[in-house]
Design an enzyme around this catalytic site. Structure first.
Site, short mmCIF file in Angstrom:
data_model
loop_
_atom_site.label_atom_id
_atom_site.label_comp_id
_atom_site.label_asym_id
_atom_site.label_seq_id
_atom_site.Cartn_x
_atom_site.Cartn_y
_atom_site.Cartn_z
N GLY A 208 0.74 -1.72 4.11
CA GLY A 208 0.01 -2.10 4.32
C GLY A 208 -1.37 -0.79 4.74
N ASN A 209 -2.71 -1.10 5.40
CA ASN A 209 -4.20 -0.11 5.11
C ASN A 209 -4.33 -0.21 6.55
OD1 ASN A 209 -6.25 -1.12 3.60
ND2 ASN A 209 -5.24 -1.13 1.65
N HIS A 210 -5.08 0.36 6.60
CA HIS A 210 -6.18 -0.18 7.48
C HIS A 210 -7.65 -0.22 7.70
CE1 HIS A 210 -3.19 2.64 10.19
NE2 HIS A 210 -3.16 3.70 9.82
N ALA A 276 -9.22 -2.46 -0.34
CA ALA A 276 -8.34 -1.58 0.25
C ALA A 276 -6.80 -2.61 -0.71
CB ALA A 276 -7.94 -1.05 1.25
#
Ligand code: C5P
Length: 405
Positions: A208-210, A276
């Site tokens: 995943g990402n932030h 994102a």
């Protein structure tokens, strides 16, 4: 911008009421017409004489004057207003508004008003945190009222925490913003993607990402406040979006986001891809949790579809397509490249190098580049404010696009 706008202010019993004369002054200076209705307990905190003098109108508290017998019609007052602002809004008044209790003049006016309602809660931290207050606020927001969220800080009780009424300058800005963008996108259909995507490795783990989705959610709210119907395809996030005119479609992975965006894209007038999206996903998701019995594992990743690019290919000439870009290096150059390869009308460039901009923060600073080769910088500001400025900018760009067509 506020010239001739009819603003009705409802004041309830809270110490923050002492700040309202300042707000009235600011509104009157901008040529708004201001009328005030206050509860009995509000009069203990701020004088009706001060408010009447500044607003240049009598202040109302009761349905009729006990000496002259003059009738103050709550219906007329409610219908008069272009905007009803209840500030400070006590826990008591919020509860009564939620349940339609009309045991004072302010509340009868509230039930008679057909205009947009804004409310700025002010109370002690524990009252604000109380589940019943939270439930009431949520219901009022669901009803379409605009919450002017309190800030955190020192409270009159000496306690510190959330519950301080939004400052008069900030309330004033919210009102201006409302009239500036009101109905700009009436009858328009907007598709927004926001948040991260999670790409499953096994039933427990993911890539995943932030991203928190804050910027995209603020864009969705800004469009909805401007009268648009919004479909928000939202990746996994802790944000709750309970907002009139916004339909939320929760998704987890990039493939799900792709499917959802494609399903809704044809009917959208404006498409804003702010998610994102993970560029790669594991080729195969393990059925069971991967055990740590081996020293290393190979994870083969395959490319996810580029949603923005696909929408750029499918786009018809009346649609407006915006993408976001987050870069760590060669920012502008990469953003121009993205604009062209993805056939977008607008790219909003964030930079991770800028303090206060990017993931998880409440502020952002961006550079917008457009298909016409123009560039506009937006300085560091709250994501909410930026969202309003960006939709205003999109409005200008879509107008230009139609003129050029
Ligand atoms: O190419 P890059 O990922 O940097 O582009 C960012 C923009 O493209 C964002 O608007 C993002 O929402 C969109 N995007 C997408 N699908 C992907 C990757 C990015 O829609 N698979």
């Amino acid at each position: 911008m506020l010239k001739g706008k009819k603003i009705l202010i409802g004041i309830t019993g809270s110490i923050a009421a002492y700040k309202i004369p300042l707000l009235v002054r600011m509104l009157v200076k901008e040529n708004a017409e201001v009328k005030i209705v206050m509860t009995d307990s509000a009069r203990d905190f701020v004088s009706p004489l001060t408010l009447a003098t500044l607003s240049k109108n009598p202040v109302f508290s009761e349905a009729f004057d006990s000496i002259t017998g003059q009738w103050n019609s709550h219906v007329d007052l409610g219908l008069w207003a272009d905007l009803f602002l209840i500030t400070p809004a006590s826990a008591n008044t919020l509860a009564k508004m939620t349940h339609g209790i009309a045991d004072n003049y302010l509340l009868t006016v509230y039930l008679s008003a057909r205009c947009p309602v804004f409310f700025a809660p002010a109370m002690d931290v524990d009252m604000y945190q109380h589940q019943s207050t939270k439930d009431n606020i949520r219901k009022l927001v669901q009803r379409g009222h605009h919450l002017l969220a309190p800030t955190s800080g020192e409270l009159a009780s000496g306690l510190c925490g959330e519950g301080r009424m939004m400052e008069p300058e900030a309330i004033f800005n919210e009102i201006r913003r409302h009239f500036r963008t009101k109905q700009l996108f009436r009858d328009k259909k907007i598709l927004i993607s926001a948040g991260p995507t999670y790409e499953a490795i096994d039933p427990v783990r993911y890539i995943g990402n932030h991203s928190t989705g804050k910027m995209g959610v603020e864009m969705a709210k800004a469009f909805a406040n401007a009268g648009a119907s919004v479909k928000l395809v939202l990746g996994p996030t802790s944000l709750r979006v309970d907002y009139p005119l916004i339909e939320v479609f929760p998704v987890t992975s990039a493939l799900q986001m792709y499917e959802a965006c494609l399903a809704f894209s044809a009917e959208a007038d404006i498409l804003v891809m702010s998610a994102a999206v993970a560029d790669y996903r594991p080729e195969k998701m393990e059925e069971t949790k991967i055990k740590k019995s081996v020293e290393s594992i190979d994870l083969k990743l395959v490319k996810n579809p580029d949603i923005l690019k696909k929408l750029g290919e499918l786009k018809n000439e009346n649609q407006f397509l915006a993408g976001f870009a987050l870069e760590t290096d060669n920012e502008l150059e990469n953003a121009w490249h993205k604009l062209n390869t993805k056939k977008a009308d607008l790219i909003v460039l964030n930079s991770l190098a800028d303090e206060g901009a990017g993931f998880g923060t409440d502020t952002n600073k961006v550079i917008c580049i457009t298909k016409d080769g123009t560039q506009r910088n937006f300085e560091l500001q709250s994501k909410r404010e930026l969202a309003h400025n960006l939709i205003q900018y999109i409005y200008e760009l879509t107008g230009k696009k139609q003129a050029n067509a």
